[in-house]
Design an enzyme around this catalytic site. Structure first.
Site, PDB file in Angstrom:
ATOM      1  N   PHE A   7      10.474  32.734 -36.610  1.00 25.25           N
ATOM      2  CA  PHE A   7      10.805  34.166 -36.639  1.00 25.25           C
ATOM      3  C   PHE A   7      12.097  34.409 -35.850  1.00 25.25           C
ATOM      4  CE2 PHE A   7      10.297  38.657 -35.584  1.00 25.25           C
ATOM      5  CZ  PHE A   7       9.827  39.174 -36.780  1.00 25.25           C
ATOM      6  N   ASP A  64       3.437  31.448 -30.753  1.00 25.38           N
ATOM      7  CA  ASP A  64       3.536  32.860 -31.115  1.00 25.38           C
ATOM      8  C   ASP A  64       2.411  33.146 -32.102  1.00 25.38           C
ATOM      9  OD1 ASP A  64       4.167  35.359 -32.179  1.00 25.38           O
ATOM     10  OD2 ASP A  64       6.317  35.058 -31.867  1.00 25.38           O
ATOM     11  N   TYR A 115       0.718  45.282 -32.724  1.00 22.45           N
ATOM     12  CA  TYR A 115       0.782  46.313 -33.774  1.00 22.45           C
ATOM     13  C   TYR A 115       0.546  45.776 -35.185  1.00 22.45           C
ATOM     14  CZ  TYR A 115       5.643  44.612 -33.692  1.00 22.45           C
ATOM     15  OH  TYR A 115       6.756  43.827 -33.669  1.00 22.45           O
ATOM     16  N   LYS A 116       0.272  44.473 -35.318  1.00 23.43           N
ATOM     17  CA  LYS A 116       0.046  43.915 -36.657  1.00 23.43           C
ATOM     18  C   LYS A 116      -1.464  43.948 -36.936  1.00 23.43           C
ATOM     19  CE  LYS A 116       4.441  41.557 -36.605  1.00 23.43           C
ATOM     20  NZ  LYS A 116       5.190  40.360 -36.216  1.00 23.43           N
ATOM     21  N   ARG A 171       5.514  40.006 -49.773  1.00 20.81           N
ATOM     22  CA  ARG A 171       4.349  39.651 -48.937  1.00 20.81           C
ATOM     23  C   ARG A 171       3.249  40.701 -49.095  1.00 20.81           C
ATOM     24  NH1 ARG A 171       5.890  38.899 -42.805  1.00 20.81           N
ATOM     25  NH2 ARG A 171       6.300  41.110 -43.167  1.00 20.81           N
TER      26      ARG A 171
HETATM   27  C1  LIG Z   1       6.310  40.537 -35.486  1.00 20.28           C
HETATM   28  C2  LIG Z   1       6.748  39.337 -34.744  1.00 20.28           C
HETATM   29  C3  LIG Z   1       7.443  39.460 -33.538  1.00 20.28           C
HETATM   30  C4  LIG Z   1       7.803  40.821 -33.039  1.00 20.28           C
HETATM   31  O1  LIG Z   1       8.389  40.830 -31.773  1.00 20.28           O
HETATM   32  P1  LIG Z   1       8.668  42.225 -31.064  1.00 20.28           P
HETATM   33  O2  LIG Z   1       9.165  41.874 -29.748  1.00 20.28           O
HETATM   34  O3  LIG Z   1       7.367  42.985 -31.085  1.00 20.28           O
HETATM   35  O4  LIG Z   1       9.650  42.977 -31.884  1.00 20.28           O
HETATM   36  C5  LIG Z   1       7.781  38.298 -32.870  1.00 20.28           C
HETATM   37  N1  LIG Z   1       7.463  37.080 -33.368  1.00 20.28           N
HETATM   38  C6  LIG Z   1       6.800  36.936 -34.530  1.00 20.28           C
HETATM   39  C7  LIG Z   1       6.460  35.583 -35.041  1.00 20.28           C
HETATM   40  C8  LIG Z   1       6.438  38.060 -35.260  1.00 20.28           C
HETATM   41  O5  LIG Z   1       5.797  37.923 -36.420  1.00 20.28           O
END
Ligand SMILES: *Cc1c(COP(=O)(O)O)cnc(C)c1O
Length: 407
Positions: A132, A203, A228-229, A374
């Protein structure tokens, strides 16, 4: 065509029967979902649990409005720990090892920096190509700050094990790939890291609340993830971090804020980190956001998690089985549910236009350039009939798009 015009086939009836037999179907009523929508984007922003709207009113009026500053001594200061304790069972973490705090990006920074300090004679941060973006941006930024000659190495997923050697201070991976939903074998990777002396940082943004994770059984060192997911904490909800209990006091957060201090209210002139996971706190916790996340997590109370996550995999399987074989459509996610998260990614050259069409029909997924679509299946509020209907609409859209491409 609107959702009500999905043909009433034997396949659709079978999906309806599955919903009737679903032991988790009542959980959907705990969410405030707009009518006429099939929401398949809970992997990006989870839906609103009804309890959150009520709880926010209470927190704002009674805790903030009435208690004012006394709120800090009536639960607020402990809320990052309390909320972390609700996340712990979802990721196989023991009590007092998870803190809800900051954003995923900031937690990545804190834990990666602490890992580099703990491995002063090593100079590589290893990750996979396609991780990511924020994860890699954070790692690159970090290399500029250490005053050491640290480099970030991104290798193909299949080359990770070979690239792990005694120069690697830290391996960082997303447990589930945000595009394809491919899942890493966490136990195997942790063991390989430990064999070479590297630390490993996972992560779990697409894993927590979506698949079984067992940080304890797999002997994970450190993890972060998103609120938030699949955890439904609301837009910009606090994230979480985990550090294995025996490692906690050997790691130092680079962001020495007062909330990580042994005694923040002594206003001492010298920094002394707390013992335990609390040392990874930084500044004043965001009570409104934490209250929403803490309340949202109650939906997972007393749930048979393996069965819940198996339902998510069933939904993904149903979706895949319904669209598989459509000309021009490539399924990017693994077919094997044992190595797949709770979303499905497919590719088509007209992906963007197809997602727009689906959205106008009430199917909300998302588009990731250049050609990926997705569809996330939260087992808390998605139904079998949703997976079926969305797949039929996708198949029809792809078939029409293919026909027009041939004109
Ligand atoms: C959604 C997501 C993030 C989001 O990071 P934020 O700091 O909340 O913006 C980070 N890493 C992965 C793998 C994600 O899917």
């Amino acid at each position: 065509m609107s959702l009500t015009q999905i043909p009433d086939t034997a396949q659709r009836n079978e999906a309806e029967e599955c919903d009737k037999a679903d032991p988790f179907v009542h959980l959907r009523r705990r969410f405030d979902l707009p009518g006429g929508l099939i929401y398949l984007d809970g992997n990006s922003l989870g839906a609103l649990p009804r309890g959150v709207a009520v709880r926010m009113g209470e927190v704002i009026r009674h805790e903030w409005g009435d208690r004012l500053i006394d709120g800090w001594w009536n639960g607020w200061l402990d809320l990052p720990h309390q909320t972390g304790a609700r996340i712990a069972p979802l990721i196989g973490a023991p009590q007092n090892s998870v803190l809800a705090a900051d954003s995923t990006s900031i937690n990545l920074f804190k834990l990666a920096a602490s890992a580099l300090s703990a491995r002063p004679d090593r100079h590589v941060i290893l990750s996979e190509v396609g991780n990511f973006p924020t994860d890699m941006y954070i790692m690159e930024g970090l290399t500029k700050l250490t005053g050491r000659d640290i480099s970030v190495r991104e290798v193909a997923p299949g080359a990770i094990l070979d690239a792990l050697d005694d120069t690697v201070a830290l391996l960082t991976l997303s447990h589930i790939d945000y595009r394809t939903a491919r899942m890493w074998d966490m136990a195997a990777i942790n063991a390989a890291c430990h064999a070479t002396g590297a630390l490993c940082l996972w992560d779990l943004s697409h894993s927590a609340g979506a698949v079984l994770v067992d940080l304890t059984a797999t002997n994970a060192d450190m993890a972060v993830g998103c609120g938030y997911k699949f955890l439904n904490g609301g837009p910009g909800a606090p994230a979480f971090l985990y550090v294995r209990p025996d490692l906690q006091d050997s790691l130092d957060s680079p962001l020495q804020g007062w909330m990580g201090h042994q005694d923040p209210f002594a206003f001492s002139g010298t920094y002394k980190p707390k013992s335990g996971i609390g040392r990874f706190a930084c500044g004043t916790p965001p009570i409104l956001g934490l209250s929403a996340l803490n309340e949202a997590l109650k939906v997972f109370d007393d749930i048979d998690l393996p069965a819940l996550f198996a339902k998510g995999q069933d939904l993904c399987d149903r979706f895949i089985e319904t669209v598989v074989g459509t000309d021009g459509l490539t399924i990017l996610s693994p077919r094997d549910r044992a190595v797949r998260g709770s979303h499905v990614a497919v590719a088509h050259q007209n992906a963007e236009a197809i997602m727009k069409r689906l959205s106008s029909q009430g199917v909300i997924g998302d588009f990731r350039p250049p050609d990926i679509m997705r569809f996330g299946f939260s087992p808390l509020y998605c139904r079998h009939v949703d997976a079926h209907d969305a797949a039929i609409l996708l198949r029809d859209a792809v078939m029409e798009s293919e026909a027009s491409l041939q004109d």
